[in-house]
Design a protein around this motif. Structure first.
Motif, mmCIF file in Angstrom:
data_model
loop_
_atom_site.group_PDB
_atom_site.id
_atom_site.type_symbol
_atom_site.label_atom_id
_atom_site.label_comp_id
_atom_site.label_asym_id
_atom_site.label_seq_id
_atom_site.Cartn_x
_atom_site.Cartn_y
_atom_site.Cartn_z
ATOM 1 N N ASP A 1 -83.107 26.407 -93.564
ATOM 2 C CA ASP A 1 -82.783 25.011 -93.874
ATOM 3 C C ASP A 1 -83.961 24.230 -94.460
ATOM 4 N N ASP A 2 -85.060 24.968 -94.788
ATOM 5 C CA ASP A 2 -86.249 24.306 -95.369
ATOM 6 C C ASP A 2 -85.921 23.869 -96.799
ATOM 7 N N THR A 3 -86.048 22.584 -97.059
ATOM 8 C CA THR A 3 -85.704 22.073 -98.395
ATOM 9 C C THR A 3 -86.933 21.747 -99.245
ATOM 10 N N ASP A 4 -88.117 22.091 -98.729
ATOM 11 C CA ASP A 4 -89.355 21.800 -99.473
ATOM 12 C C ASP A 4 -89.347 22.579 -100.800
ATOM 13 N N THR A 5 -89.322 21.853 -101.903
ATOM 14 C CA THR A 5 -89.219 22.470 -103.233
ATOM 15 C C THR A 5 -90.383 23.401 -103.540
ATOM 16 N N GLN A 6 -91.605 22.997 -103.152
ATOM 17 C CA GLN A 6 -92.788 23.796 -103.437
ATOM 18 C C GLN A 6 -92.722 25.135 -102.702
ATOM 19 N N ARG A 7 -92.333 25.097 -101.407
ATOM 20 C CA ARG A 7 -92.238 26.335 -100.629
ATOM 21 C C ARG A 7 -91.126 27.228 -101.176
ATOM 22 N N ARG A 8 -90.021 26.609 -101.560
ATOM 23 C CA ARG A 8 -88.891 27.366 -102.119
ATOM 24 C C ARG A 8 -89.298 28.065 -103.428
ATOM 25 N N SER A 9 -89.984 27.316 -104.312
ATOM 26 C CA SER A 9 -90.376 27.928 -105.592
ATOM 27 C C SER A 9 -91.452 28.999 -105.390
ATOM 28 N N ALA A 10 -92.321 28.812 -104.372
ATOM 29 C CA ALA A 10 -93.335 29.836 -104.053
ATOM 30 C C ALA A 10 -92.646 31.120 -103.596
ATOM 31 N N LEU A 11 -91.593 30.975 -102.779
ATOM 32 C CA LEU A 11 -90.839 32.142 -102.300
ATOM 33 C C LEU A 11 -90.114 32.831 -103.455
ATOM 34 N N ASP A 12 -89.526 32.029 -104.354
ATOM 35 C CA ASP A 12 -88.831 32.596 -105.517
ATOM 36 C C ASP A 12 -89.801 33.379 -106.401
ATOM 37 N N ALA A 13 -90.989 32.786 -106.626
ATOM 38 C CA ALA A 13 -92.010 33.455 -107.451
ATOM 39 C C ALA A 13 -92.445 34.768 -106.785
ATOM 40 N N TRP A 14 -92.637 34.709 -105.448
ATOM 41 C CA TRP A 14 -93.051 35.920 -104.714
ATOM 42 C C TRP A 14 -91.976 37.006 -104.843
ATOM 43 N N ASN A 15 -90.707 36.623 -104.638
ATOM 44 C CA ASN A 15 -89.601 37.594 -104.723
ATOM 45 C C ASN A 15 -89.497 38.215 -106.109
ATOM 46 N N HIS A 16 -89.714 37.369 -107.137
ATOM 47 C CA HIS A 16 -89.649 37.857 -108.521
ATOM 48 C C HIS A 16 -90.749 38.901 -108.779
ATOM 49 N N ASN A 17 -91.992 38.581 -108.381
ATOM 50 C CA ASN A 17 -93.112 39.501 -108.606
ATOM 51 C C ASN A 17 -92.994 40.772 -107.758
ATOM 52 N N ASP A 18 -92.483 40.624 -106.535
ATOM 53 C CA ASP A 18 -92.277 41.790 -105.684
ATOM 54 C C ASP A 18 -91.204 42.701 -106.287
ATOM 55 N N PHE A 19 -90.151 42.076 -106.850
ATOM 56 C CA PHE A 19 -89.090 42.827 -107.528
ATOM 57 C C PHE A 19 -89.679 43.648 -108.688
ATOM 58 N N LEU A 20 -90.564 43.009 -109.478
ATOM 59 C CA LEU A 20 -91.214 43.708 -110.598
ATOM 60 C C LEU A 20 -92.061 44.867 -110.095
ATOM 61 N N CYS A 21 -92.897 44.598 -109.077
ATOM 62 C CA CYS A 21 -93.797 45.613 -108.531
ATOM 63 C C CYS A 21 -92.991 46.810 -108.006
ATOM 64 N N ARG A 22 -91.944 46.512 -107.227
ATOM 65 C CA ARG A 22 -91.096 47.564 -106.655
ATOM 66 C C ARG A 22 -90.466 48.421 -107.756
ATOM 67 N N ASN A 23 -90.000 47.768 -108.816
ATOM 68 C CA ASN A 23 -89.341 48.517 -109.892
ATOM 69 C C ASN A 23 -90.314 49.289 -110.777
#
Length: 202
Positions: A62-84
């Motif tokens: 339920d965290d709505t902090d935009t900065q934390r959300r975008s940091a998580l999205d960026a992390w997931n994107h880069n982790d997805f790239l690394c994994r692939n």
């Protein structure tokens, strides 16, 4: 004449690999250590190697902090790239086994756990290859010296400590039968030969 201002670099771009960053050959289950080192270098050139160690950032649902959300999205994107990138570095049969693993770290750890233990057998194999190696009169001595140097390099890569005097003595000992007199001459020299000097003499 003043130079025009350059456009700002977007924040969430993934840096392109430099020209020297080359995707390693696909891993087929053999020589894991070498493949792992090449893959690690490749991921480092892509600025993705940190995802081999990092856990994903934890934020509440339920965290709505935009900065934390975008940091998580960026992390997931880069982790997805690394994994692939890692998955694409695997042979098709291994790809099928590991494609369901969730994160780059989990994938890297799984591969390490499975194949590092198998590499222990390689050390014994390389030692056996070194002990069995004998030079013959029918081939050029220099090409055979290069062969033994490759075996010694493999031993060093497996973490075995082989100093230079031992390498020199081993090469002299393995010289072919027709080199018997020269072998005896080298063995009785009082001054310790350097590996480079031995190669020049041969």
């Amino acid at each position: 004449m003043s130079t025009p201002p350059t456009a700002p670099v977007p924040v969430h771009t993934v840096p392109a690999a430099p020209a020297h960053g080359k995707n390693p050959a696909k891993f087929n289950g053999a020589d894991f250590k070498r493949w792992q080192q090449k893959m690690l270098f490749y991921l480092t050139t892509l600025s993705l190697s940190r995802f081999l160690k990092e856990e994903p950032p934890v934020i509440a649902a339920d965290d709505t902090d935009t900065q934390r959300r975008s940091a998580l999205d960026a992390w997931n994107h880069n982790d997805f790239l690394c994994r692939n990138y890692i998955l694409n570095g695997l042979d098709d049969t291994l790809y099928s086994v590991y494609c369901s693993v969730n994160t780059a770290k989990e994938l890297w750890d799984s591969l390490e756990k499975k194949y590092k233990t198998e590499d222990a057998g390689i050390k014994k194999f390389v030692v056996g290859k070194f002990l069995d190696f004998k030079m013959v009169d029918t081939k050029s001595v220099i090409s055979q010296v290069q062969e033994i140097q490759i075996i010694i390099h493999d031993l060093l890569a497996e973490g075995m400590d082989i100093n230079e005097p031992f390498q020199v003595a081993a090469i002299i000992e393995k010289l072919p039968p027709m080199w018997k007199d020269f072998k005896n001459y080298l063995k009785h020299k009082r001054k310790e030969l350097k590996l480079e000097d031995l190669i020049v003499r041969l």
